[in-house]
Design a protein around this motif. Sequence first.
Motif, PDB file in Angstrom:
ATOM      1  N   VAL A 131       0.851  -1.205   0.000  1.00  0.00           N
ATOM      2  CA  VAL A 131       0.000   0.000   0.000  1.00  0.00           C
ATOM      3  C   VAL A 131       0.881   1.248   0.000  1.00  0.00           C
ATOM      4  O   VAL A 131       0.570   2.236  -0.677  1.00  0.00           O
ATOM      5  CB  VAL A 131      -0.985  -0.005   1.193  1.00  0.00           C
ATOM      6  CG1 VAL A 131      -1.768   1.304   1.248  1.00  0.00           C
ATOM      7  CG2 VAL A 131      -1.952  -1.172   1.088  1.00  0.00           C
ATOM      8  N   ILE A 135       0.661   4.121  -2.711  1.00  0.00           N
ATOM      9  CA  ILE A 135       0.498   5.540  -2.361  1.00  0.00           C
ATOM     10  C   ILE A 135       1.544   6.375  -3.094  1.00  0.00           C
ATOM     11  O   ILE A 135       1.244   7.414  -3.687  1.00  0.00           O
ATOM     12  CB  ILE A 135       0.599   5.718  -0.824  1.00  0.00           C
ATOM     13  CG1 ILE A 135      -0.692   5.216  -0.180  1.00  0.00           C
ATOM     14  CG2 ILE A 135       0.889   7.169  -0.435  1.00  0.00           C
ATOM     15  CD1 ILE A 135      -0.694   5.212   1.342  1.00  0.00           C
ATOM     16  N   VAL A 151      -4.907   8.238   7.395  1.00  0.00           N
ATOM     17  CA  VAL A 151      -5.086   6.785   7.448  1.00  0.00           C
ATOM     18  C   VAL A 151      -6.320   6.497   8.313  1.00  0.00           C
ATOM     19  O   VAL A 151      -6.354   6.858   9.495  1.00  0.00           O
ATOM     20  CB  VAL A 151      -3.844   6.078   8.038  1.00  0.00           C
ATOM     21  CG1 VAL A 151      -4.054   4.567   8.098  1.00  0.00           C
ATOM     22  CG2 VAL A 151      -2.594   6.407   7.215  1.00  0.00           C
ATOM     23  N   ALA A 208      -6.242   7.227   2.925  1.00  0.00           N
ATOM     24  CA  ALA A 208      -5.959   5.789   2.860  1.00  0.00           C
ATOM     25  C   ALA A 208      -6.980   5.014   3.703  1.00  0.00           C
ATOM     26  O   ALA A 208      -6.815   4.894   4.928  1.00  0.00           O
ATOM     27  CB  ALA A 208      -4.539   5.518   3.355  1.00  0.00           C
ATOM     28  N   CYS A 210      -8.298   2.077   5.488  1.00  0.00           N
ATOM     29  CA  CYS A 210      -7.692   0.815   5.925  1.00  0.00           C
ATOM     30  C   CYS A 210      -8.559   0.102   6.963  1.00  0.00           C
ATOM     31  O   CYS A 210      -8.056  -0.644   7.803  1.00  0.00           O
ATOM     32  CB  CYS A 210      -6.304   1.082   6.501  1.00  0.00           C
ATOM     33  SG  CYS A 210      -5.147   1.707   5.285  1.00  0.00           S
ATOM     34  N   GLY A 231      -5.753   2.932  -0.386  1.00  0.00           N
ATOM     35  CA  GLY A 231      -5.649   2.288   0.926  1.00  0.00           C
ATOM     36  C   GLY A 231      -5.749   0.781   0.836  1.00  0.00           C
ATOM     37  O   GLY A 231      -5.782   0.202  -0.257  1.00  0.00           O
ATOM     38  N   ASP A 256      -8.468  -1.056  -5.109  1.00  0.00           N
ATOM     39  CA  ASP A 256      -8.039  -1.746  -3.887  1.00  0.00           C
ATOM     40  C   ASP A 256      -7.371  -3.085  -4.168  1.00  0.00           C
ATOM     41  O   ASP A 256      -6.377  -3.437  -3.539  1.00  0.00           O
ATOM     42  CB  ASP A 256      -9.207  -1.906  -2.896  1.00  0.00           C
ATOM     43  CG  ASP A 256     -10.512  -2.292  -3.557  1.00  0.00           C
ATOM     44  OD1 ASP A 256     -10.473  -2.857  -4.669  1.00  0.00           O
ATOM     45  OD2 ASP A 256     -11.574  -2.020  -2.962  1.00  0.00           O
TER      46      ASP A 256
END
Length: 316
Positions: A131, A135, A151, A208, A210, A231, A256
């Motif tokens: 990830v 990013i 996040v 992100a 998560c 994320g 994703d």
Amino acid sequence: MAVAVHRTIAGRSLGGCRMWHYATADDAVADVERLASSMSSKAAAAGLGIGGGKGVVALPDTAPDPEQRRDALHDFADLVESFGGRYFTAQDVGVTLEDVVFMAGFTDYVTGHPVEDGGSGDPSPYTAHGVEIAIRASLGGRPLEGRRIVVVGLGHVGGELARRLARAGARLAVSDVDPRRRELADELGAEWVADPAEALFLDADLIAPCALGGVLDEESVPRLNAPVVAGAANNQLAHDGIGELLHDRGVLWAPDFVANAGGLIAVSDELHGFDRARVERRIAAIGDTLGEVYARTTTSTLAAAKELAAERLGTA
Ligand SMILES: NC(=O)c1ccc[n+]([C@@H]2O[C@H](COP(=O)([O-])OP(=O)(O)OC[C@H]3O[C@@H](n4cnc5c(N)ncnc54)[C@H](O)[C@@H]3O)[C@@H](O)[C@H]2O)c1
């Protein structure tokens, strides 16, 4: 409990086992089917030569005691065994490395064994690494220093991702429904956002997600204030049409199933004899795959990623 096999390649599919609360049995089945399908896309985009599968164990309203939980895992392992190798299970939300070891006592069709047994161990750090690469690719490969990144969800993946981003000098804001995660925010010098529902809409360079899926929908997308979303959460889009909504709003979304493939890359590698260097190479390639997805995007990054996955499947 349920297992869904979306597709096999060379007779095999792979995807973790999730222990979670569901309102109805139908919800659990719908979830396992959706997750298995996205495992197929994930494996195809990463060029892993394996199909997608998934398992769920629906938890009762009151937390099961340890013995009930072990019995459920034993039953789940028997269910996996009954597929005769068409489905390999691994760790997912609500299932630990110790649970994987326990299930391996009842079925051979388990991946993600402990490092000391020659396995990949917990897949989360690999996912977090992938990830971070996603990013960086989504921010055009420029340094993360000084970038404001939010996040949402500081669990196994989000926590490790936040550590990595903090090390890279990002200006972090973090959030979680569990207030105990604030400790990590303090440790990293990150801003703590008490209301996770609002974290998605902060002014930032990148969000992100998560935690769990479905966070991007008709209501949330118009409220985004960041140009990029990348994320770890699976199934971030409430439905596929959201891909176009994001594109039309000028939000770059890292699909994703491309961004979070690190864990799958690691656990699936065990099927060939775990080789850390090969795993690292494949995780690094997530950045190249995303670059290819962005370069060929016309209607949405989702459509482009699905197209790329289908092409790679043709050659798998
Ligand atoms: N673990 C992996 O290797 C892996 C691989 C691929 C994808 N994923 C996906 O990444 C996501 C996170 O996985 P994980 O292993 O870190 O799970 P986890 O259970 O360790 O962490 C999830 C975190 O999200 C928090 N959370 C739950 N609901 C929230 C909400 N509404 N808002 C903010 N926070 C919330 C929880 O408190 C928890 O801290 C999941 O969607 C998972 O399917 C994980």
